[in-house]
Design a protein around this motif. Sequence first.
Motif, PDB file in Angstrom:
ATOM      1  N   ASP A 199       0.657  -0.980  -0.267  1.00 42.42           N
ATOM      2  CA  ASP A 199       0.197   0.094  -0.009  1.00 42.42           C
ATOM      3  C   ASP A 199       0.911   1.077  -0.086  1.00 42.42           C
ATOM      4  OD1 ASP A 199      -2.648  -1.357   0.538  1.00 42.42           O
ATOM      5  OD2 ASP A 199      -2.248  -1.607   2.198  1.00 42.42           O
ATOM      6  N   TYR A 200       0.399   2.421  -0.942  1.00 39.60           N
ATOM      7  CA  TYR A 200       1.789   3.301  -1.325  1.00 39.60           C
ATOM      8  C   TYR A 200       0.892   4.484  -1.447  1.00 39.60           C
ATOM      9  CZ  TYR A 200       2.188   2.110  -6.184  1.00 39.60           C
ATOM     10  OH  TYR A 200       2.198   1.721  -7.191  1.00 39.60           O
ATOM     11  N   ALA A 201       1.110   5.135  -1.426  1.00 40.03           N
ATOM     12  CA  ALA A 201       0.400   6.981  -1.533  1.00 40.03           C
ATOM     13  C   ALA A 201       1.155   7.525  -2.790  1.00 40.03           C
ATOM     14  CB  ALA A 201       0.626   7.772  -0.644  1.00 40.03           C
ATOM     15  N   SER A 202       0.758   8.121  -3.797  1.00 45.06           N
ATOM     16  CA  SER A 202       1.474   7.991  -4.930  1.00 45.06           C
ATOM     17  C   SER A 202       2.097   9.535  -4.828  1.00 45.06           C
ATOM     18  CB  SER A 202       0.503   8.186  -6.487  1.00 45.06           C
ATOM     19  OG  SER A 202      -0.266   9.411  -6.360  1.00 45.06           O
ATOM     20  N   GLY A 203       2.952   8.971  -5.326  1.00 45.59           N
ATOM     21  CA  GLY A 203       4.030  11.389  -5.011  1.00 45.59           C
ATOM     22  C   GLY A 203       5.046  11.500  -3.974  1.00 45.59           C
ATOM     23  N   GLY A 204       5.421   9.513  -3.485  1.00 47.23           N
ATOM     24  CA  GLY A 204       5.915   9.060  -2.824  1.00 47.23           C
ATOM     25  C   GLY A 204       6.027   9.453  -1.429  1.00 47.23           C
ATOM     26  N   GLY A 205       5.045   8.959  -1.393  1.00 46.47           N
ATOM     27  CA  GLY A 205       4.306   9.548   0.094  1.00 46.47           C
ATOM     28  C   GLY A 205       4.302   7.685   0.881  1.00 46.47           C
ATOM     29  N   HIS A 206       4.025   7.971   2.123  1.00 45.15           N
ATOM     30  CA  HIS A 206       4.414   6.836   3.200  1.00 45.15           C
ATOM     31  C   HIS A 206       3.464   5.261   2.387  1.00 45.15           C
ATOM     32  CE1 HIS A 206       5.338   9.376   6.501  1.00 45.15           C
ATOM     33  NE2 HIS A 206       3.815   9.772   6.341  1.00 45.15           N
ATOM     34  N   ASN A 262       5.986 -10.991  12.768  1.00 45.85           N
ATOM     35  CA  ASN A 262       5.431 -11.548  13.466  1.00 45.85           C
ATOM     36  C   ASN A 262       5.109 -13.113  13.261  1.00 45.85           C
ATOM     37  OD1 ASN A 262       2.423 -12.068  14.463  1.00 45.85           O
ATOM     38  ND2 ASN A 262       1.589  -9.977  14.495  1.00 45.85           N
ATOM     39  N   GLU A 263       5.736 -13.501  13.981  1.00 44.63           N
ATOM     40  CA  GLU A 263       5.563 -14.470  14.659  1.00 44.63           C
ATOM     41  C   GLU A 263       4.526 -15.829  13.859  1.00 44.63           C
ATOM     42  OE1 GLU A 263       9.857 -15.268  17.164  1.00 44.63           O
ATOM     43  OE2 GLU A 263       9.039 -17.374  16.122  1.00 44.63           O
ATOM     44  N   ALA A 264       3.434 -14.874  14.990  1.00 46.04           N
ATOM     45  CA  ALA A 264       1.876 -15.527  15.141  1.00 46.04           C
ATOM     46  C   ALA A 264       1.149 -15.349  14.043  1.00 46.04           C
ATOM     47  CB  ALA A 264       1.212 -14.656  16.281  1.00 46.04           C
ATOM     48  N   GLU A 265       1.319 -15.139  13.241  1.00 46.15           N
ATOM     49  CA  GLU A 265       0.946 -14.708  12.174  1.00 46.15           C
ATOM     50  C   GLU A 265       1.685 -14.817  10.546  1.00 46.15           C
ATOM     51  OE1 GLU A 265      -0.292 -10.326  11.045  1.00 46.15           O
ATOM     52  OE2 GLU A 265      -1.723 -10.614  12.829  1.00 46.15           O
ATOM     53  N   GLY A 266       3.172 -14.631  11.335  1.00 54.84           N
ATOM     54  CA  GLY A 266       3.909 -15.216   9.598  1.00 54.84           C
ATOM     55  C   GLY A 266       4.481 -14.849   8.548  1.00 54.84           C
ATOM     56  N   LYS A 267       4.584 -13.807   9.275  1.00 55.28           N
ATOM     57  CA  LYS A 267       3.359 -12.485   8.487  1.00 55.28           C
ATOM     58  C   LYS A 267       5.197 -10.940   8.310  1.00 55.28           C
ATOM     59  CE  LYS A 267      -0.180 -11.131   7.484  1.00 55.28           C
ATOM     60  NZ  LYS A 267      -1.396  -9.868   7.257  1.00 55.28           N
ATOM     61  N   LEU A 268       6.315 -10.524   7.319  1.00 58.75           N
ATOM     62  CA  LEU A 268       7.355 -10.116   7.649  1.00 58.75           C
ATOM     63  C   LEU A 268       6.354  -8.587   7.731  1.00 58.75           C
ATOM     64  CD1 LEU A 268       9.818  -8.731   7.259  1.00 58.75           C
ATOM     65  CD2 LEU A 268       9.739  -9.117   5.289  1.00 58.75           C
ATOM     66  N   THR A 269       6.315  -6.998   8.174  1.00 53.50           N
ATOM     67  CA  THR A 269       6.060  -5.785   7.864  1.00 53.50           C
ATOM     68  C   THR A 269       6.610  -4.892   7.572  1.00 53.50           C
ATOM     69  OG1 THR A 269       4.293  -6.503   8.706  1.00 53.50           O
ATOM     70  CG2 THR A 269       4.331  -4.057   8.314  1.00 53.50           C
ATOM     71  N   LEU A 270       7.016  -4.054   6.449  1.00 56.53           N
ATOM     72  CA  LEU A 270       8.002  -3.083   5.865  1.00 56.53           C
ATOM     73  C   LEU A 270       7.566  -1.863   6.360  1.00 56.53           C
ATOM     74  CD1 LEU A 270      10.291  -5.205   3.738  1.00 56.53           C
ATOM     75  CD2 LEU A 270      10.862  -4.730   6.321  1.00 56.53           C
ATOM     76  N   HIS A 271       7.487  -0.532   6.747  1.00 62.55           N
ATOM     77  CA  HIS A 271       7.451   0.303   6.522  1.00 62.55           C
ATOM     78  C   HIS A 271       8.572   1.764   5.948  1.00 62.55           C
ATOM     79  CE1 HIS A 271       3.584  -0.061   8.957  1.00 62.55           C
ATOM     80  NE2 HIS A 271       4.343  -0.754   9.206  1.00 62.55           N
ATOM     81  N   GLY A 272       7.764   2.703   5.268  1.00 61.57           N
ATOM     82  CA  GLY A 272       9.028   3.241   4.220  1.00 61.57           C
ATOM     83  C   GLY A 272       7.887   5.384   4.542  1.00 61.57           C
ATOM     84  N   ASP A 273       8.824   5.839   4.014  1.00 62.29           N
ATOM     85  CA  ASP A 273       8.443   7.135   3.813  1.00 62.29           C
ATOM     86  C   ASP A 273       9.063   8.120   2.804  1.00 62.29           C
ATOM     87  OD1 ASP A 273       7.825   7.830   7.143  1.00 62.29           O
ATOM     88  OD2 ASP A 273       9.947   8.057   7.127  1.00 62.29           O
ATOM     89  N   SER A 274       9.836   7.288   1.355  1.00 61.53           N
ATOM     90  CA  SER A 274      10.045   7.715   0.384  1.00 61.53           C
ATOM     91  C   SER A 274       9.793   7.007  -0.321  1.00 61.53           C
ATOM     92  CB  SER A 274      10.927   8.796   0.612  1.00 61.53           C
ATOM     93  OG  SER A 274      12.339   7.921   0.755  1.00 61.53           O
TER      94      SER A 274
END
Length: 112
Positions: free
Chosen positions: A29-36, A88-100
């Motif tokens: 999921d990302y916002a166009s224009g270089g958002g979060h 998250n080991e319980a969900e088996g899910k990797l999550t990454l966040h960024g600003d640009s």
Amino acid sequence: MADTFIIKHAVGGRVFLDSSKQEIRYSLDYASGGGHWRLEAETPLTESIKELLRWSSELNVFLFPETAEGAPVRKLWFYVKEQGAAYNEAEGKLTLHGDSMIEYVPSAFGYV
């Protein structure tokens, strides 16, 4: 052809995840224009994921969206922010966040 995403170590170029080489359910999921932006990938906690988390302040995420035949390849380059990776080991899910994020056509810079 489907979209391809790749997670690499920004310094050494080591590939931690590559959706063209392993089946991975993910959402980006990302916002166009270089958002979060936020990437979530369902993956077991492998040695590669443990290494990814070890280098979590030095990651780049690339997305190559599916293109029409004959259209130039587009590349979206997402920068992972400091402390932007978690597992998250319980969900088996990797999550990454960024600003640009930047989007470009590699062939416009001499790369194919």
